[in-house]
Write a protein that holds these residues in place. Sequence first.
Motif, PDB file in Angstrom:
ATOM      1  N   GLY A 264       0.819  -1.210   0.000  1.00  0.00           N
ATOM      2  CA  GLY A 264       0.000   0.000   0.000  1.00  0.00           C
ATOM      3  C   GLY A 264       0.850   1.255   0.000  1.00  0.00           C
ATOM      4  O   GLY A 264       0.500   2.247   0.638  1.00  0.00           O
ATOM      5  N   ILE A 265       1.963   1.206  -0.725  1.00  0.00           N
ATOM      6  CA  ILE A 265       2.853   2.362  -0.843  1.00  0.00           C
ATOM      7  C   ILE A 265       3.076   2.628  -2.332  1.00  0.00           C
ATOM      8  O   ILE A 265       3.384   1.699  -3.089  1.00  0.00           O
ATOM      9  N   ILE A 266       2.923   3.883  -2.748  1.00  0.00           N
ATOM     10  CA  ILE A 266       3.041   4.223  -4.158  1.00  0.00           C
ATOM     11  C   ILE A 266       3.898   5.473  -4.315  1.00  0.00           C
ATOM     12  O   ILE A 266       3.976   6.304  -3.407  1.00  0.00           O
ATOM     13  N   CYS A 267       4.535   5.593  -5.462  1.00  0.00           N
ATOM     14  CA  CYS A 267       5.463   6.704  -5.707  1.00  0.00           C
ATOM     15  C   CYS A 267       4.761   7.849  -6.434  1.00  0.00           C
ATOM     16  O   CYS A 267       4.099   7.640  -7.449  1.00  0.00           O
TER      17      CYS A 267
ATOM     18  N   MET B 232      -1.544  15.663  -8.058  1.00  0.00           N
ATOM     19  CA  MET B 232      -0.318  16.318  -7.624  1.00  0.00           C
ATOM     20  C   MET B 232      -0.358  16.513  -6.113  1.00  0.00           C
ATOM     21  O   MET B 232      -1.405  16.826  -5.548  1.00  0.00           O
ATOM     22  N   VAL B 233       0.789  16.339  -5.479  1.00  0.00           N
ATOM     23  CA  VAL B 233       0.884  16.492  -4.023  1.00  0.00           C
ATOM     24  C   VAL B 233       2.144  17.271  -3.678  1.00  0.00           C
ATOM     25  O   VAL B 233       3.003  17.518  -4.537  1.00  0.00           O
ATOM     26  N   ASP B 234       2.257  17.648  -2.421  1.00  0.00           N
ATOM     27  CA  ASP B 234       3.471  18.274  -1.901  1.00  0.00           C
ATOM     28  C   ASP B 234       4.428  17.150  -1.501  1.00  0.00           C
ATOM     29  O   ASP B 234       4.111  16.331  -0.640  1.00  0.00           O
ATOM     30  N   LEU B 235       5.590  17.092  -2.132  1.00  0.00           N
ATOM     31  CA  LEU B 235       6.538  16.019  -1.855  1.00  0.00           C
ATOM     32  C   LEU B 235       7.030  16.023  -0.415  1.00  0.00           C
ATOM     33  O   LEU B 235       7.519  15.008   0.086  1.00  0.00           O
TER      34      LEU B 235
ATOM     35  N   GLU C  22       8.053   8.381   2.923  1.00  0.00           N
ATOM     36  CA  GLU C  22       9.438   7.905   2.863  1.00  0.00           C
ATOM     37  C   GLU C  22      10.072   8.426   1.581  1.00  0.00           C
ATOM     38  O   GLU C  22       9.391   8.592   0.558  1.00  0.00           O
ATOM     39  N   VAL C  23      11.358   8.679   1.622  1.00  0.00           N
ATOM     40  CA  VAL C  23      12.102   9.093   0.433  1.00  0.00           C
ATOM     41  C   VAL C  23      13.266   8.125   0.231  1.00  0.00           C
ATOM     42  O   VAL C  23      14.069   7.917   1.141  1.00  0.00           O
TER      43      VAL C  23
ATOM     44  N   TYR D  50      13.085   9.236  -4.809  1.00  0.00           N
ATOM     45  CA  TYR D  50      11.753   8.691  -5.026  1.00  0.00           C
ATOM     46  C   TYR D  50      10.918   8.909  -3.767  1.00  0.00           C
ATOM     47  O   TYR D  50      11.269   8.433  -2.694  1.00  0.00           O
ATOM     48  N   HIS D  51       9.802   9.604  -3.922  1.00  0.00           N
ATOM     49  CA  HIS D  51       8.951   9.975  -2.792  1.00  0.00           C
ATOM     50  C   HIS D  51       7.776   9.008  -2.711  1.00  0.00           C
ATOM     51  O   HIS D  51       6.950   8.931  -3.631  1.00  0.00           O
TER      52      HIS D  51
END
Length: 286
Positions: A22-25, A209-212, A217-218, A226-227
């Motif tokens: 459940g984690i996406i870039c 679009m989001v605020d990085l 996690e980065v 990669y955010h």
Amino acid sequence: MDQEIRIFKYFPPARTDVLSTGIICFSSPLNLNDPFELKPPVQLFESDGEMASRVFEKLELELLSNPPGLPPEMDGKLTHEEYIDLLKDGIRRNLPTFMSRLAPGIEEGYARFYSIAEERIGILCLTESPDDLLMWAHYAAAHTGFVVEFDPKHPFFDQRRSNVDELRHLRRVVYSSERPTLTLSTAKDLSALLTKSIHWGYENEWRMMVDLNDASEVKIIGSNRYHLFDFPRASIRSVILGCRMDDETKMEIHQALNGFDGTRPTILQCEVNKKMFRLDFGEIKS
């Protein structure tokens, strides 16, 4: 948003972890394959003439707000009002020189705008087309990967913090042969960031679009950052397996989907149509 819109995302086979974790870039524009991403032509005003007029108005206002006294050598030769008019004429005559001195700072401001966009805005690229041959080739590793269908009505895809929030919700991409200019003095939104060349029209893209800086996690791999963002796996409707996917990847996907709470997403197998240059999807019964 369109009532009947369906949204999908292509993945290479190595990204089955999206289903299990459940984690996406959300990608920085620096990591995308289009060098024009988030780089509309930027200008302060509609024209150089309008900018010069605005600058003159500012200088004139400052002159009238803080009028200098009449120099002693002008006493008896000019009234104070005539002296102010003389200074205004001087400003008008020297405006081109003043504008040329401003130019480097303005260009630096534009460059800073692009830099901030690259550093702060992350993009999740989605599509209306799960059966495009080119996207299966480019984004799903030559048909060995998979496509995930998401529920566009899930709250994850609309996290706006206000009625004027330009980020955190799904937006349709517009395709054009011309690059729209972002005029900062009149812009009501950032729709210019949602326009791509007509060469990309086949992708039928939607994006979020989001605020990085909000990334969970980065990861740094080589020179790229990669955010990664958490997303609810309940937003997944179905998964389409590529026609060249190997058995090991299929097993990984089945195992990831078996671990779902609630409704298990539908699994479909992609097949090459026997007569047409087309892909067919058939549901795999569990």
